[in-house]
Design a protein around this motif. Structure first.
Motif, PDB file in Angstrom:
ATOM      1  N   ALA A  50       0.839  -1.203   0.000  1.00 11.25           N
ATOM      2  CA  ALA A  50       0.000   0.000   0.000  1.00 11.25           C
ATOM      3  C   ALA A  50       0.870   1.248   0.000  1.00 11.25           C
ATOM      4  O   ALA A  50       1.818   1.368   0.782  1.00 11.25           O
ATOM      5  N   THR A  51       0.575   2.184  -0.897  1.00 11.33           N
ATOM      6  CA  THR A  51       1.325   3.441  -0.984  1.00 11.33           C
ATOM      7  C   THR A  51       0.580   4.560  -0.264  1.00 11.33           C
ATOM      8  O   THR A  51      -0.650   4.578  -0.231  1.00 11.33           O
ATOM      9  N   ASP A  52       1.352   5.455   0.304  1.00  7.87           N
ATOM     10  CA  ASP A  52       0.796   6.618   1.004  1.00  7.87           C
ATOM     11  C   ASP A  52       1.783   7.767   0.819  1.00  7.87           C
ATOM     12  O   ASP A  52       2.770   7.879   1.539  1.00  7.87           O
ATOM     13  N   LEU A  53       1.517   8.604  -0.171  1.00  6.98           N
ATOM     14  CA  LEU A  53       2.455   9.671  -0.518  1.00  6.98           C
ATOM     15  C   LEU A  53       2.569  10.731   0.570  1.00  6.98           C
ATOM     16  O   LEU A  53       3.503  11.541   0.546  1.00  6.98           O
ATOM     17  N   PHE A  54       1.633  10.741   1.508  1.00  8.25           N
ATOM     18  CA  PHE A  54       1.733  11.697   2.613  1.00  8.25           C
ATOM     19  C   PHE A  54       2.691  11.214   3.703  1.00  8.25           C
ATOM     20  O   PHE A  54       2.986  11.968   4.638  1.00  8.25           O
ATOM     21  N   ARG A  55       3.166   9.964   3.579  1.00  9.34           N
ATOM     22  CA  ARG A  55       4.060   9.406   4.603  1.00  9.34           C
ATOM     23  C   ARG A  55       5.394   8.971   3.989  1.00  9.34           C
ATOM     24  O   ARG A  55       6.012   8.017   4.444  1.00  9.34           O
ATOM     25  N   ARG A  56       5.825   9.685   2.990  1.00  6.24           N
ATOM     26  CA  ARG A  56       7.096   9.366   2.339  1.00  6.24           C
ATOM     27  C   ARG A  56       8.281   9.705   3.243  1.00  6.24           C
ATOM     28  O   ARG A  56       8.256  10.697   3.963  1.00  6.24           O
ATOM     29  N   PHE A  57       9.309   8.850   3.179  1.00  8.04           N
ATOM     30  CA  PHE A  57      10.591   9.085   3.856  1.00  8.04           C
ATOM     31  C   PHE A  57      10.442   9.317   5.372  1.00  8.04           C
ATOM     32  O   PHE A  57      11.181  10.102   5.948  1.00  8.04           O
ATOM     33  N   GLU A  58       9.487   8.633   5.979  1.00  3.73           N
ATOM     34  CA  GLU A  58       9.368   8.771   7.429  1.00  3.73           C
ATOM     35  C   GLU A  58      10.531   8.070   8.126  1.00  3.73           C
ATOM     36  O   GLU A  58      11.009   7.023   7.665  1.00  3.73           O
ATOM     37  N   PRO A  59      11.030   8.623   9.227  1.00  6.37           N
ATOM     38  CA  PRO A  59      12.121   7.970   9.964  1.00  6.37           C
ATOM     39  C   PRO A  59      11.598   6.743  10.712  1.00  6.37           C
ATOM     40  O   PRO A  59      10.381   6.551  10.844  1.00  6.37           O
ATOM     41  N   PRO A  60      12.486   5.910  11.246  1.00  8.21           N
ATOM     42  CA  PRO A  60      12.042   4.753  12.029  1.00  8.21           C
ATOM     43  C   PRO A  60      11.172   5.173  13.200  1.00  8.21           C
ATOM     44  O   PRO A  60      11.423   6.190  13.863  1.00  8.21           O
ATOM     45  N   GLY A  67      11.301   2.862   8.999  1.00  5.53           N
ATOM     46  CA  GLY A  67      10.834   4.013   8.238  1.00  5.53           C
ATOM     47  C   GLY A  67      10.070   3.584   6.996  1.00  5.53           C
ATOM     48  O   GLY A  67       9.695   2.421   6.836  1.00  5.53           O
ATOM     49  N   THR A  68       9.837   4.548   6.113  1.00  6.33           N
ATOM     50  CA  THR A  68       9.091   4.295   4.878  1.00  6.33           C
ATOM     51  C   THR A  68       9.929   4.706   3.677  1.00  6.33           C
ATOM     52  O   THR A  68      10.889   5.468   3.800  1.00  6.33           O
ATOM     53  N   ASP A  69       9.539   4.196   2.499  1.00  5.09           N
ATOM     54  CA  ASP A  69      10.290   4.496   1.272  1.00  5.09           C
ATOM     55  C   ASP A  69       9.681   5.689   0.548  1.00  5.09           C
ATOM     56  O   ASP A  69       8.865   6.440   1.125  1.00  5.09           O
ATOM     57  N   ASP A  70      10.047   5.871  -0.714  1.00  3.47           N
ATOM     58  CA  ASP A  70       9.607   7.040  -1.473  1.00  3.47           C
ATOM     59  C   ASP A  70       8.130   7.013  -1.826  1.00  3.47           C
ATOM     60  O   ASP A  70       7.579   8.024  -2.273  1.00  3.47           O
ATOM     61  N   LEU A  71       7.473   5.856  -1.650  1.00  3.38           N
ATOM     62  CA  LEU A  71       6.031   5.762  -1.893  1.00  3.38           C
ATOM     63  C   LEU A  71       5.245   5.564  -0.607  1.00  3.38           C
ATOM     64  O   LEU A  71       4.054   5.253  -0.649  1.00  3.38           O
ATOM     65  N   GLY A  72       5.897   5.718   0.534  1.00  5.61           N
ATOM     66  CA  GLY A  72       5.222   5.593   1.815  1.00  5.61           C
ATOM     67  C   GLY A  72       5.019   4.164   2.276  1.00  5.61           C
ATOM     68  O   GLY A  72       4.255   3.933   3.209  1.00  5.61           O
TER      69      GLY A  72
END
Length: 300
Positions: A50-60, A67-72
C-alpha cells in the motif's frame, strides 16, 4: 569405546567453525523472517504494497520500524518480501544448476569418449562467455515473442521462475567439472568394477553408485553458489531485467533507491547491506562445510 560416525565427525568439525556457525544462525533467522513476512505484516497491521504519498521518507518509529520508502511503504516489510524472493532465486537456482551440472558431469566422466569431449567443450564454451553480458542477453529476451502467453509472461510468479532458470543455466559449469573429475576417480574403484561385473547397467552405476559418493563436494559447491546466484539476481534486478515491480527483491529495491541517495540514503543502505551479508554468509557456510567434509582438515 566406539568410534564416532563420519556424520558426527563432520558435524563436530562444522561446529568448530565459528564463522560458519554465525552464518548459519544469520541465514536461519533471515529465512524464518522472510517466510513469515505475511504473518508479520498481518500482526503489525501493515500492507507492504500500500502506498501513502503523505508518509514518504518517514524515519524509524514504533509503527514503521525502519521508516518508509519514497512511496510511503513500510521499508522493513519490503525488505522481508524482497528477501523471500532473493533467497528463493538463490537457493532454487543453485539446486537446479547442481542437478544439471551433476548429470552432465557424471555422464561425461563415466561414459567418456566423444560424449565427454562434446559435453566438456560445451562447458568450456559457457565458461569462456562473459557472464554479465550473457545474463543480460538471456534476461532481455521477451517471453511473449517466444510463444509464452501474455497473461503468464507478465505475471509476477513467471518473472521469478524465469530468473531462476536464467541463473541456473549459467551456474552449472563448476558443478559439472567437479563431478566429472570425481567420477573419473570413482569409476576406477573396486565397488564400481564389482557393479559392472554383476551386470549393472551404466545408468544404475552412475546414479546409484558414483553420484552419491560425490555428495560432499556437491553440497559444498551448491552452498557456495547460492550467494553468487543471489548476487546475479540482484544485478539483473538492479538493471531492470530481473524481478519486476511491484514484486520486491533486494536488487530492484536498490534500483528504486539509486536516484534518492542524497535524499534518503537508507533506502539503498538496507538492501545493499542484506545482499552483502547474505552472500558472505553463504560463502562462510560453504567454507565450513568444505572443512567439515574433508577429514584432512581436522583441527587439533
Amino acid at each position: 569405546m566406539t568410534a564416532a560416525s563420519p556424520r558426527r565427525l563432520a558435524w563436530s568439525r562444522l561446529m568448530r567453525h565459528r564463522l560458519a556457525q554465525a552464518s548459519l544462525v544469520f541465514l536461519a533467522v533471515l529465512l524464518i523472517l522472510s517466510l513469515a513476512a505475511p504473518l508479520i505484516a498481518d500482526w503489525r497491521g501493515i500492507d507492504p504494497t500500500a502506498t501513502d504519498l503523505f508518509r514518504r521518507f518517514e524515519p524509524p518509529s514504533a509503527e514503521h520500524w525502519l521508516g518508509t520508502d519514497d512511496l510511503g511503504r513500510d521499508l522493513f516489510q519490503r525488505l522481508l518480501d524482497g528477501g523471500r524472493v532473493s533467497l528463493l532465486v538463490g537457493v532454487s537456482g543453485a539446486l537446479l544448476s547442481a542437478v544439471l551440472g551433476a548429470v552432465i558431469g557424471v555422464a561425461a566422466g563415466y561414459l567418456g569418449g566423444r560424449l565427454d569431449s562434446v559435453l566438456m567443450r560445451l562447458t568450456d564454451g559457457v565458461i569462456a562467455l562473459p557472464l554479465l553480458p550473457l545474463l543480460i542477453v538471456m534476461a532481455a529476451i521477451d517471453p511473449v515473442k517466444v510463444g509464452v502467453p501474455t497473461d503468464i509472461a507478465r505475471s509476477e510468479l513467471f518473472s521469478v521462475y524465469r530468473i531462476i532458470v536464467i541463473v541456473a543455466l549459467t551456474g552449472w559449469t563448476t558443478v559439472a567439472r567437479l563431478v566429472r573429475a570425481e567420477t573419473l576417480s570413482l569409476k576406477a574403484r573396486d565397488f564400481t568394477r564389482a557393479a559392472q561385473a554383476l551386470g549393472a547397467v551404466p545408468l544404475r552405476i552412475m546414479f546409484r553408485h558414483i553420484l552419491p559418493n560425490t555428495a560432499g563436494s556437491l553440497v559444498v559447491a551448491t552452498t557456495m553458489s547460492m550467494g553468487t546466484l543471489i548476487l546475479f539476481e540482484s544485478t539483473l534486478s538492479f538493471l531492470g531485467l530481473g524481478i519486476q515491480p511491484p514484486a520486491a527483491s533486494w536488487g530492484n529495491m536498490l534500483t528504486g533507491a539509486q536516484d534518492l541517495l542524497q535524499q534518503a540514503p537508507v533506502l539503498a543502505l538496507w538492501p545493499g547491506l542484506l545482499i552483502f551479508l547474505t552472500v558472505i554468509a553463504f560463502n562462510f557456510v560453504g567454507d565450513g562445510l568444505q572443512d567439515a567434509l574433508d577429514p584432512r582438515s581436522e583441527r587439533r
